[in-house]
Write a protein that holds these residues in place. Structure first.
Motif, PDB file in Angstrom:
ATOM      1  N   THR A 120       1.391 -10.110  16.877  1.00 40.93           N
ATOM      2  CA  THR A 120       1.885  -9.279  15.772  1.00 40.93           C
ATOM      3  C   THR A 120       3.292  -9.686  15.335  1.00 40.93           C
ATOM      4  OG1 THR A 120       2.912  -7.564  17.173  1.00 40.93           O
ATOM      5  CG2 THR A 120       0.562  -7.363  16.722  1.00 40.93           C
ATOM      6  N   HIS A 121       4.051 -10.316  16.224  1.00 41.51           N
ATOM      7  CA  HIS A 121       5.470 -10.599  15.998  1.00 41.51           C
ATOM      8  C   HIS A 121       5.694 -11.437  14.737  1.00 41.51           C
ATOM      9  CE1 HIS A 121       9.615 -11.653  17.756  1.00 41.51           C
ATOM     10  NE2 HIS A 121       9.515 -12.336  16.629  1.00 41.51           N
ATOM     11  N   GLY A 122       5.220 -12.675  14.771  1.00 39.46           N
ATOM     12  CA  GLY A 122       5.499 -13.581  13.655  1.00 39.46           C
ATOM     13  C   GLY A 122       4.856 -13.132  12.367  1.00 39.46           C
ATOM     14  N   THR A 123       3.615 -12.609  12.453  1.00 37.88           N
ATOM     15  CA  THR A 123       2.927 -12.178  11.243  1.00 37.88           C
ATOM     16  C   THR A 123       3.626 -10.973  10.620  1.00 37.88           C
ATOM     17  OG1 THR A 123       0.861 -12.927  12.257  1.00 37.88           O
ATOM     18  CG2 THR A 123       0.679 -11.583  10.278  1.00 37.88           C
ATOM     19  N   PHE A 124       4.115 -10.039  11.446  1.00 36.75           N
ATOM     20  CA  PHE A 124       4.836  -8.880  10.915  1.00 36.75           C
ATOM     21  C   PHE A 124       6.078  -9.338  10.153  1.00 36.75           C
ATOM     22  CE2 PHE A 124       8.107  -5.650  10.989  1.00 36.75           C
ATOM     23  CZ  PHE A 124       7.420  -4.498  10.618  1.00 36.75           C
ATOM     24  N   PHE A 125       6.857 -10.232  10.755  1.00 37.59           N
ATOM     25  CA  PHE A 125       8.067 -10.693  10.078  1.00 37.59           C
ATOM     26  C   PHE A 125       7.738 -11.525   8.845  1.00 37.59           C
ATOM     27  CE2 PHE A 125      10.166  -9.709  14.155  1.00 37.59           C
ATOM     28  CZ  PHE A 125      11.225  -8.978  13.668  1.00 37.59           C
ATOM     29  N   GLY A 126       6.651 -12.303   8.919  1.00 35.23           N
ATOM     30  CA  GLY A 126       6.264 -13.103   7.761  1.00 35.23           C
ATOM     31  C   GLY A 126       5.860 -12.239   6.586  1.00 35.23           C
ATOM     32  N   VAL A 127       4.947 -11.301   6.823  1.00 30.96           N
ATOM     33  CA  VAL A 127       4.485 -10.411   5.751  1.00 30.96           C
ATOM     34  C   VAL A 127       5.600  -9.455   5.350  1.00 30.96           C
ATOM     35  CG1 VAL A 127       2.812  -8.610   5.138  1.00 30.96           C
ATOM     36  CG2 VAL A 127       2.093 -10.575   6.500  1.00 30.96           C
ATOM     37  N   GLY A 128       6.363  -8.953   6.345  1.00 31.91           N
ATOM     38  CA  GLY A 128       7.460  -8.032   6.052  1.00 31.91           C
ATOM     39  C   GLY A 128       8.511  -8.657   5.150  1.00 31.91           C
ATOM     40  N   ALA A 129       8.818  -9.943   5.384  1.00 33.70           N
ATOM     41  CA  ALA A 129       9.803 -10.628   4.543  1.00 33.70           C
ATOM     42  C   ALA A 129       9.315 -10.738   3.102  1.00 33.70           C
ATOM     43  CB  ALA A 129      10.095 -12.018   5.109  1.00 33.70           C
ATOM     44  N   VAL A 130       8.023 -11.002   2.928  1.00 38.15           N
ATOM     45  CA  VAL A 130       7.456 -11.083   1.578  1.00 38.15           C
ATOM     46  C   VAL A 130       7.532  -9.727   0.887  1.00 38.15           C
ATOM     47  CG1 VAL A 130       5.358 -11.526   0.253  1.00 38.15           C
ATOM     48  CG2 VAL A 130       5.929 -12.999   2.183  1.00 38.15           C
ATOM     49  N   ILE A 131       7.156  -8.663   1.613  1.00 36.38           N
ATOM     50  CA  ILE A 131       7.202  -7.322   1.035  1.00 36.38           C
ATOM     51  C   ILE A 131       8.641  -6.924   0.690  1.00 36.38           C
ATOM     52  CG2 ILE A 131       6.881  -4.863   1.549  1.00 36.38           C
ATOM     53  CD1 ILE A 131       4.371  -5.570   3.041  1.00 36.38           C
ATOM     54  N   ALA A 132       9.566  -7.148   1.636  1.00 37.16           N
ATOM     55  CA  ALA A 132      10.968  -6.784   1.397  1.00 37.16           C
ATOM     56  C   ALA A 132      11.513  -7.488   0.166  1.00 37.16           C
ATOM     57  CB  ALA A 132      11.815  -7.126   2.627  1.00 37.16           C
ATOM     58  N   SER A 133      11.185  -8.760   0.009  1.00 31.52           N
ATOM     59  CA  SER A 133      11.697  -9.515  -1.144  1.00 31.52           C
ATOM     60  C   SER A 133      11.055  -9.065  -2.449  1.00 31.52           C
ATOM     61  CB  SER A 133      11.471 -11.017  -0.935  1.00 31.52           C
ATOM     62  OG  SER A 133      10.089 -11.319  -0.874  1.00 31.52           O
ATOM     63  N   ASN A 134       9.839  -8.498  -2.378  1.00 31.62           N
ATOM     64  CA  ASN A 134       9.169  -8.014  -3.588  1.00 31.62           C
ATOM     65  C   ASN A 134       9.584  -6.604  -3.979  1.00 31.62           C
ATOM     66  OD1 ASN A 134       7.646 -10.304  -4.158  1.00 31.62           O
ATOM     67  ND2 ASN A 134       5.975  -9.694  -2.802  1.00 31.62           N
ATOM     68  N   LEU A 135      10.275  -5.911  -3.072  1.00 28.70           N
ATOM     69  CA  LEU A 135      10.692  -4.533  -3.354  1.00 28.70           C
ATOM     70  C   LEU A 135      12.022  -4.469  -4.098  1.00 28.70           C
ATOM     71  CD1 LEU A 135       9.742  -2.785   0.030  1.00 28.70           C
ATOM     72  CD2 LEU A 135       8.681  -2.401  -2.200  1.00 28.70           C
ATOM     73  N   VAL A 136      12.686  -5.607  -4.254  1.00 28.33           N
ATOM     74  CA  VAL A 136      14.011  -5.621  -4.873  1.00 28.33           C
ATOM     75  C   VAL A 136      14.050  -6.629  -6.015  1.00 28.33           C
ATOM     76  CG1 VAL A 136      15.178  -4.920  -2.746  1.00 28.33           C
ATOM     77  CG2 VAL A 136      14.854  -7.359  -3.222  1.00 28.33           C
ATOM     78  N   ARG A 137      15.151  -6.617  -6.741  1.00 27.80           N
ATOM     79  CA  ARG A 137      15.352  -7.593  -7.807  1.00 27.80           C
ATOM     80  C   ARG A 137      15.432  -9.004  -7.226  1.00 27.80           C
ATOM     81  NH1 ARG A 137      19.899  -4.167  -9.140  1.00 27.80           N
ATOM     82  NH2 ARG A 137      21.186  -6.000  -8.706  1.00 27.80           N
ATOM     83  N   PRO A 138      15.087 -10.026  -8.015  1.00 28.72           N
ATOM     84  CA  PRO A 138      15.116 -11.396  -7.503  1.00 28.72           C
ATOM     85  C   PRO A 138      16.462 -11.821  -6.919  1.00 28.72           C
ATOM     86  CG  PRO A 138      13.946 -11.329  -9.586  1.00 28.72           C
ATOM     87  CD  PRO A 138      14.524  -9.959  -9.375  1.00 28.72           C
ATOM     88  N   ASP A 139      17.566 -11.296  -7.475  1.00 32.77           N
ATOM     89  CA  ASP A 139      18.892 -11.693  -6.986  1.00 32.77           C
ATOM     90  C   ASP A 139      19.292 -10.953  -5.717  1.00 32.77           C
ATOM     91  OD1 ASP A 139      19.031  -9.323  -8.531  1.00 32.77           O
ATOM     92  OD2 ASP A 139      21.196  -9.556  -8.725  1.00 32.77           O
ATOM     93  N   LYS A 140      18.396 -10.119  -5.181  1.00 35.61           N
ATOM     94  CA  LYS A 140      18.697  -9.367  -3.950  1.00 35.61           C
ATOM     95  C   LYS A 140      17.717  -9.693  -2.828  1.00 35.61           C
ATOM     96  CE  LYS A 140      22.105  -6.933  -5.714  1.00 35.61           C
ATOM     97  NZ  LYS A 140      23.507  -7.088  -5.219  1.00 35.61           N
TER      98      LYS A 140
END
Length: 414
Positions: A120-140
């Motif tokens: 779960t470790h790597g996949t959580f961080f991989g998917v989580g990073a994609v979600i986090a980056s999609n929740l904010v403006r591109p410059d953030k």
């Protein structure tokens, strides 16, 4: 909150850092605890399960291998599952793995539970990073990733000492019970706060693998692995360095590591802001700074005050590069960002293991005091590869611009 449709494509429609990212931070905190708390309770586990310390230590090694090898496979196999559902599934596996650890009757079952949790470790961080980056403006984007990653660094400052204390006073199984409870909290947070994000059509497995094996992406995975190898070549042996070379008493090491963790957390946040400002130049600047700090450490290690100051700066620099590297690899694999982000964690864990191995060889064949030199060399190599990539990209961009300009002039002349 159920949808981001109102903000799709609307740069102003997204908050700088929505509260939903904090649910990812809690998940990262729980995962950080389960990865590192085993180090503090290793003797307790070994005694209770009647195995040697060396055998118990394999619980750490196999976890790292589970992250490095298993996580990309799990990411590929689950690539068609919607991201929110996938996060819920991963946290469910995480809770299950730690729950099994609580009741593990023997070493083999505990090892299996650790391997399950590692998936779960790597996949959580991989998917989580994609979600986090999609929740904010591109410059953030990098800043959002750094907030999620802060959970991992805070776990080292707060979670691991607390988990170790629980394990030493209430039994090692209680440590995993506490981690499972944190997993439940993260699961509830993800269920409530993470929105259903509209996703593009999922790429096929072949397309994802093709995106992953692009030369520039593989080069940056190698750069990340080298950077982590430089970190762990020294950090793995930080206790003997501080005790035997600097002259600290053993109890002081814990407090120094907490200061290191504070530096790590600060560096992670600052690194995210720097990466949002100038992505590749900030990555190169941080790697260069880390190599310089490790070189200086060869001198400051002999004085208690300067050693601690250098360690805090080293922690900040070493982790300031992480958010930028995550965004960089996602940018280089736009058709498979989750797999690329997961692969980044896999490469990092391979770097961790390689750095620890190299550090052991250095101690055996050279000396403890040689470790910072070797660490600086590994990070310096990562910096040089990054510079080569940066110069190549600038040259390619310049050639493309010149070609476009020439084509435009020809069109005008015709």
């Amino acid at each position: 909150m159920d949808s981001l449709q109102h903000s799709a494509g609307n740069k102003e429609g997204k908050e700088p850092f929505p509260i939903s990212i904090l649910s990812l931070t809690v998940g990262a905190f729980a995962i950080g605890m389960t990865e590192f708390v085993i180090m503090g309770i290793l003797p307790n586990v070994a005694n209770d399960l009647h195995v040697s310390i060396a055998s118990a230590g394999q619980l750490i090694t196999m976890y790292a291998l589970g992250v490095a090898v298993g996580a990309p496979i799990l990411t590929i196999l689950t690539h068609q599952i919607p991201q929110k559902k996938l996060l819920l599934f991963l946290m469910g596996l995480f809770i299950l793995g730690n729950g099994i650890s609580v009741f593990a009757p023997n070493y083999a079952v505990l090892m299996g539970a650790r391997m399950l949790t590692a998936l779960t470790h790597g996949t959580f961080f991989g998917v989580g990073a994609v979600i986090a980056s999609n929740l904010v403006r591109p410059d953030k984007r990098a800043g959002a990733v750094s907030i999620m990653m802060a959970g991992l660094t805070i776990a080292n400052i707060i979670g691991v000492p607390i988990g170790t204390f629980i394990g030493q006073t209430m039994g090692w199984r209680a440590s995993f019970a506490a981690i499972a409870i944190m997993g439940v909290v993260a699961l509830i947070g993800i269920l409530i706060f993470i929105p259903q994000i509209r996703q593009a059509q999922a790429s096929s497995i072949a397309q994802q693998i093709t995106a992953l094996i692009r030369p520039r992406l593989l080069l940056f995975l190698l750069i990340g692995a080298l950077g982590n190898a430089g970190l762990f070549a020294v950090f793995t042996y930080i206790a003997p360095l501080l005790i035997e070379i600097t002259g600290f008493a053993e109890p002081s090491v814990t407090w120094i590591l907490i200061l290191f963790g504070i530096g790590v957390t600060a560096g992670n946040i600052v690194g995210g802001k720097l990466a949002d400002w100038k992505l590749l130049p900030s990555i190169l600047g941080v790697y260069f700074s880390t190599a310089v700090i490790l070189t200086i450490f060869t001198i400051t290690i002999h004085n208690p005050v300067t050693a601690v100051l250098t360690i805090v700066l080293w922690g900040a620099a070493s982790f300031a590069v992480m958010p930028g590297m995550q965004v960089r690899v996602m940018n280089l694999a736009q058709s498979a960002p989750a797999l690329a982000s997961t692969a980044s964690h896999s490469a990092g864990n391979l770097g961790n293991a390689t750095g620890a191995f190299i550090g052991g060889l250095v101690i055996t064949h050279l000396s403890l005091t040689s470790l910072p030199w070797v660490g600086a060399g590994l990070v310096g190599l990562a910096f040089l590869l990054g510079v080569a990539c940066y110069l190549y990209e600038r040259k390619t961009a310049s050639a493309h611009a010149q070609s476009a300009s020439t084509a435009l002039i020809n069109d005008i002349n015709q």
